[in-house]
Design a protein around this motif. Structure first.
Motif, PDB file in Angstrom:
ATOM      1  N   UNK A   1       0.837  -1.208   0.000  1.00 48.70           N
ATOM      2  CA  UNK A   1       0.000   0.000   0.000  1.00 48.70           C
ATOM      3  C   UNK A   1       0.867   1.251   0.000  1.00 48.70           C
ATOM      4  N   UNK A   2       1.929   1.245   0.785  1.00 51.25           N
ATOM      5  CA  UNK A   2       2.842   2.394   0.826  1.00 51.25           C
ATOM      6  C   UNK A   2       3.528   2.603  -0.521  1.00 51.25           C
ATOM      7  N   UNK A   3       3.941   1.521  -1.155  1.00 48.39           N
ATOM      8  CA  UNK A   3       4.578   1.634  -2.473  1.00 48.39           C
ATOM      9  C   UNK A   3       3.615   2.257  -3.482  1.00 48.39           C
ATOM     10  N   UNK A   4       2.350   1.885  -3.416  1.00 50.69           N
ATOM     11  CA  UNK A   4       1.346   2.480  -4.298  1.00 50.69           C
ATOM     12  C   UNK A   4       1.162   3.963  -4.026  1.00 50.69           C
ATOM     13  N   UNK A   5       1.148   4.342  -2.754  1.00 51.32           N
ATOM     14  CA  UNK A   5       1.010   5.753  -2.394  1.00 51.32           C
ATOM     15  C   UNK A   5       2.215   6.546  -2.912  1.00 51.32           C
ATOM     16  N   UNK A   6       3.396   5.988  -2.747  1.00 51.75           N
ATOM     17  CA  UNK A   6       4.604   6.665  -3.220  1.00 51.75           C
ATOM     18  C   UNK A   6       4.627   6.787  -4.743  1.00 51.75           C
ATOM     19  N   UNK A   7       4.142   5.777  -5.451  1.00 45.13           N
ATOM     20  CA  UNK A   7       4.075   5.861  -6.913  1.00 45.13           C
ATOM     21  C   UNK A   7       3.270   7.072  -7.365  1.00 45.13           C
ATOM     22  N   UNK A   8       2.209   7.367  -6.644  1.00 53.64           N
ATOM     23  CA  UNK A   8       1.328   8.475  -7.006  1.00 53.64           C
ATOM     24  C   UNK A   8       1.868   9.825  -6.515  1.00 53.64           C
ATOM     25  N   UNK A   9       2.560   9.842  -5.391  1.00 58.38           N
ATOM     26  CA  UNK A   9       2.889  11.106  -4.721  1.00 58.38           C
ATOM     27  C   UNK A   9       4.363  11.476  -4.682  1.00 58.38           C
ATOM     28  N   UNK A  10       5.243  10.661  -5.219  1.00 63.62           N
ATOM     29  CA  UNK A  10       6.680  10.903  -5.101  1.00 63.62           C
ATOM     30  C   UNK A  10       7.184  12.079  -5.933  1.00 63.62           C
ATOM     31  N   UNK A  11       6.349  12.637  -6.784  1.00 65.44           N
ATOM     32  CA  UNK A  11       6.806  13.730  -7.650  1.00 65.44           C
ATOM     33  C   UNK A  11       6.644  15.108  -7.012  1.00 65.44           C
ATOM     34  N   UNK A  12       6.323  15.169  -5.739  1.00 57.42           N
ATOM     35  CA  UNK A  12       6.197  16.443  -5.022  1.00 57.42           C
ATOM     36  C   UNK A  12       6.648  16.219  -3.578  1.00 57.42           C
ATOM     37  N   UNK A  13       6.901  17.279  -2.846  1.00 56.41           N
ATOM     38  CA  UNK A  13       7.297  17.087  -1.445  1.00 56.41           C
ATOM     39  C   UNK A  13       6.204  16.324  -0.690  1.00 56.41           C
ATOM     40  N   UNK A  14       6.623  15.336   0.103  1.00 61.82           N
ATOM     41  CA  UNK A  14       5.627  14.547   0.821  1.00 61.82           C
ATOM     42  C   UNK A  14       6.076  14.202   2.225  1.00 61.82           C
ATOM     43  N   UNK A  15       5.070  13.944   3.056  1.00 60.83           N
ATOM     44  CA  UNK A  15       5.237  13.380   4.393  1.00 60.83           C
ATOM     45  C   UNK A  15       4.404  12.110   4.419  1.00 60.83           C
ATOM     46  N   UNK A  16       5.050  10.986   4.727  1.00 64.23           N
ATOM     47  CA  UNK A  16       4.362   9.705   4.809  1.00 64.23           C
ATOM     48  C   UNK A  16       4.615   9.096   6.183  1.00 64.23           C
ATOM     49  N   UNK A  17       3.535   8.801   6.887  1.00 62.48           N
ATOM     50  CA  UNK A  17       3.598   8.135   8.184  1.00 62.48           C
ATOM     51  C   UNK A  17       3.176   6.685   7.999  1.00 62.48           C
ATOM     52  N   UNK A  18       4.051   5.769   8.396  1.00 57.18           N
ATOM     53  CA  UNK A  18       3.769   4.338   8.324  1.00 57.18           C
ATOM     54  C   UNK A  18       3.796   3.764   9.732  1.00 57.18           C
ATOM     55  N   UNK A  19       2.740   3.053  10.098  1.00 58.79           N
ATOM     56  CA  UNK A  19       2.675   2.442  11.411  1.00 58.79           C
ATOM     57  C   UNK A  19       2.570   0.929  11.263  1.00 58.79           C
ATOM     58  N   UNK A  20       3.578   0.225  11.790  1.00 61.48           N
ATOM     59  CA  UNK A  20       3.629  -1.232  11.748  1.00 61.48           C
ATOM     60  C   UNK A  20       3.228  -1.781  13.113  1.00 61.48           C
TER      61      UNK A  20
END
Length: 182
Positions: free
Chosen positions: A158-177
């Motif tokens: 799911x995170x890889x999919x989010x990054x595919x869509x959003x990696x072209x601009x500044x981003x903050x991603x919080x992942x909780x395992x």
């Protein structure tokens, strides 16, 4: 701030670490003394150890409490337990409390979170400031169900999919395992 990092720049009321994205990873209940980078003798964490050598390693860190809900609320608001007020599972973050995600969103970051535990669900206010807050891809009918499944591979996908869509601009991603918790 390290000498080789660009300075933090300000524009209006927005601040951004020039050229950097922010990924915050929480591994619920992972003990530092079981990671190689903190001296553990067994090779339990080679990828994390390499990341720590190449990035920033905090040698002294502590939590405001021993359980997930208020501890993560403190981490994502920068406030003590009394400062954010989410000290039991019948509380929700009040509208007047700024979150890390909200501050970064105002600074122009795309903000996203993918979480895998009952005590970091949006209903507590964790979704405040996030453009995307995914607590549904990995969800459980009961708290007890959260101890019965391995969720890290789904979170990673799911995170890889989010990054595919959003990696072209500044981003903050919080992942909780959550898997380590049980």
């Amino acid at each position: 701030q390290a000498d080789d990092l660009p300075a933090v720049t300000a524009s209006d009321d927005r601040t951004r670490a020039a050229g950097y994205n922010v990924v915050l990873i929480s591994i619920d209940s992972l003990r530092a003394d079981h990671l190689g980078v903190y001296g553990y003798g067994r090779d339990t964490s080679p990828a994390m150890d390499r990341w720590a050598r190449e990035g920033v390693l905090f040698k002294n860190a502590s939590s405001t409490t021993a359980w997930t809900l208020p501890g993560h609320m403190s981490m994502l608001t920068g406030r003590s337990l009394l400062g954010h007020g989410v000290v039991s599972d019948d509380r929700r973050l009040t509208d007047d409390v700024t979150t890390l995600a909200g501050a970064l969103q105002r600074a122009g970051y795309r903000t996203g979170a993918i979480v895998s535990a009952p005590y970091v669900e949006a209903r507590y206010g964790f979704d405040r400031g996030f453009d995307d807050y995914d607590d549904e891809t990995i969800s459980f009918a009961t708290h007890g169900e959260s101890y019965k499944d391995v969720t890290a591979p789904l979170l990673q996908t799911t995170a890889a999919g989010w990054l595919d869509v959003n990696a072209n601009r500044p981003f903050f991603l919080f992942l909780h395992y959550w898997d380590v918790h049980y």
